[in-house]
Design an enzyme around this catalytic site. Structure first.
Site, PDB file in Angstrom:
ATOM      1  N   ASP A 123       0.960  -1.367  -0.069  1.00  0.00           N
ATOM      2  CA  ASP A 123      -0.024   0.183  -0.008  1.00  0.00           C
ATOM      3  C   ASP A 123       1.011   1.207  -0.042  1.00  0.00           C
ATOM      4  O   ASP A 123       1.767   1.436  -0.811  1.00  0.00           O
ATOM      5  CB  ASP A 123      -0.979  -0.098   1.231  1.00  0.00           C
ATOM      6  CG  ASP A 123      -2.081   1.002   1.167  1.00  0.00           C
ATOM      7  OD1 ASP A 123      -3.059   0.751   0.611  1.00  0.00           O
ATOM      8  OD2 ASP A 123      -1.835   2.168   1.885  1.00  0.00           O
ATOM      9  N   ASP A 249      -7.521  -8.707  -4.000  1.00  0.00           N
ATOM     10  CA  ASP A 249      -7.410  -7.376  -3.620  1.00  0.00           C
ATOM     11  C   ASP A 249      -7.953  -6.669  -4.772  1.00  0.00           C
ATOM     12  O   ASP A 249      -7.158  -6.458  -6.009  1.00  0.00           O
ATOM     13  CB  ASP A 249      -6.007  -6.850  -3.195  1.00  0.00           C
ATOM     14  CG  ASP A 249      -5.805  -5.436  -3.017  1.00  0.00           C
ATOM     15  OD1 ASP A 249      -6.888  -4.759  -2.441  1.00  0.00           O
ATOM     16  OD2 ASP A 249      -4.826  -4.785  -3.069  1.00  0.00           O
ATOM     17  N   HIS A 278      -6.469  -7.234   0.742  1.00  0.00           N
ATOM     18  CA  HIS A 278      -5.422  -6.196   0.493  1.00  0.00           C
ATOM     19  C   HIS A 278      -4.463  -6.012   1.533  1.00  0.00           C
ATOM     20  O   HIS A 278      -3.269  -5.816   1.286  1.00  0.00           O
ATOM     21  CB  HIS A 278      -6.365  -4.575   0.750  1.00  0.00           C
ATOM     22  CG  HIS A 278      -5.515  -3.382   0.781  1.00  0.00           C
ATOM     23  ND1 HIS A 278      -4.877  -3.339  -0.674  1.00  0.00           N
ATOM     24  CD2 HIS A 278      -5.188  -2.607   1.160  1.00  0.00           C
ATOM     25  CE1 HIS A 278      -4.055  -2.082  -0.758  1.00  0.00           C
ATOM     26  NE2 HIS A 278      -4.193  -1.706   0.578  1.00  0.00           N
TER      27      HIS A 278
END
Length: 298
Positions: A123, A249, A278
């Site tokens: 991320d 994800d 995720h």
């Protein structure tokens, strides 16, 4: 800059979190001193494995990955980004920019003089961590990119667009619930509470609110030029570069392909697809630890 600091008692007795806190001060360009928290486990003389989290988590995300790596003889370093975890939290959303985040973490890496780094980034840990690789390629020996990307203003996924709209409009940003929604396995109530711990109330969440809006998905976004320059460095990076994306994800699905195609160090690597949402660190911690152990020992 008005800076908030989460009270220490919020972090007492967290589930599966035995790690002693470490802190390093960095100075913003405006003169403000900011405290960055990080976990530092394993032999101090060993080459570091750097674990970088994203939005809206903190180093707690790596609680099941740190112990086996430290026990295996690695130094494991997991910082909390400014605005998250035990790190300081500027109170105004305008205090957070992509370039400030890169500058803060650059100052932290150089202050600790981390070298021969094996990086795992997910991320925003990738959006910032890959910029660190581009700024200091000589400090990195290997990279694992997981559920992340390095955007240059060319658009986004439907999954990201939905997350952006939600994050900017929901009245209460329930961080623990978001970690649950982004994980395949069922988190315990104690784990959800640990993700909520850094944020006593909404006033502490300026960074978490602002992060989605900072992703440079249009040509007009700041940091497009800087990311284009970073890609030039990555396109010459010939050290091991492995993608480890998850199979569930919607936000970053398919973003592993550009890394595999454009980074020389990704050629011929054993890229993996892991089980998970995720937040794949919650779903495949053993697999991530084994991958990092192998790369760091190579």
């Amino acid at each position: 800059m008005n800076v908030l600091r989460t009270p220490d008692e919020r972090f007492e007795g967290l589930a599966d979190w035995p790690f002693e806190p470490h802190y390093r001060e960095v100075r913003d360009a405006d003169g403000t001193s900011l405290r960055i928290h990080y976990v530092d486990e394993g032999p101090g003389a060993a080459d570091p494995i750097l674990l970088m989290h994203g939005e809206p988590s903190w180093s707690y995300l790596y609680r099941k990955i740190i112990p086996p790596l430290a026990a295996g003889g690695h130094r494991v370093v997991a910082p909390d980004l400014i605005g998250f975890g035990r790190s300081d939290k500027p109170a105004a959303r305008a205090d957070y920019t992509y370039e400030r985040h890169v500058a803060w973490m650059s100052a932290w890496v150089t202050a600790l003089d981390l070298r021969n780094i094996t990086l795992f980034c997910q991320d925003w840990g990738g959006l910032i961590g890959l910029r660190l690789v581009a700024a200091f390629p000589e400090r990195f020996k290997a990279v694992v990119a997981a559920n992340t990307f390095l955007p240059t203003g060319t658009g986004s996924s439907a999954g990201f667009d939905q997350w952006l709209a939600f994050s900017q409009n929901v009245p209460v940003l329930a961080v623990g619930a978001l970690l649950q929604a982004g994980s395949v396995r069922e988190l315990t109530d104690a784990e959800v509470a640990a993700y909520d711990a850094p944020f006593p109330d909404e006033s502490y969440k300026a960074g978490a609110r602002q992060f989605p809006a900072l992703v440079p998905i249009t040509p007009q976004h700041p940091s497009v030029a800087e990311n284009l320059e970073a890609w030039k460095v990555l396109e010459a990076f010939d050290k091991p570069f492995v993608t480890a994306f998850s199979d569930a994800d919607p936000v970053t699905k398919g973003a592993d392909a550009p890394f595999q195609a454009r980074v020389p160090g990704a050629m011929g690597q054993a890229h993996v697809t892991l089980r998970g949402g995720h937040f794949l660190q919650e779903d495949s911690p053993a697999e991530i630890a084994a991958l990092l152990d192998r790369l760091a020992k190579a």
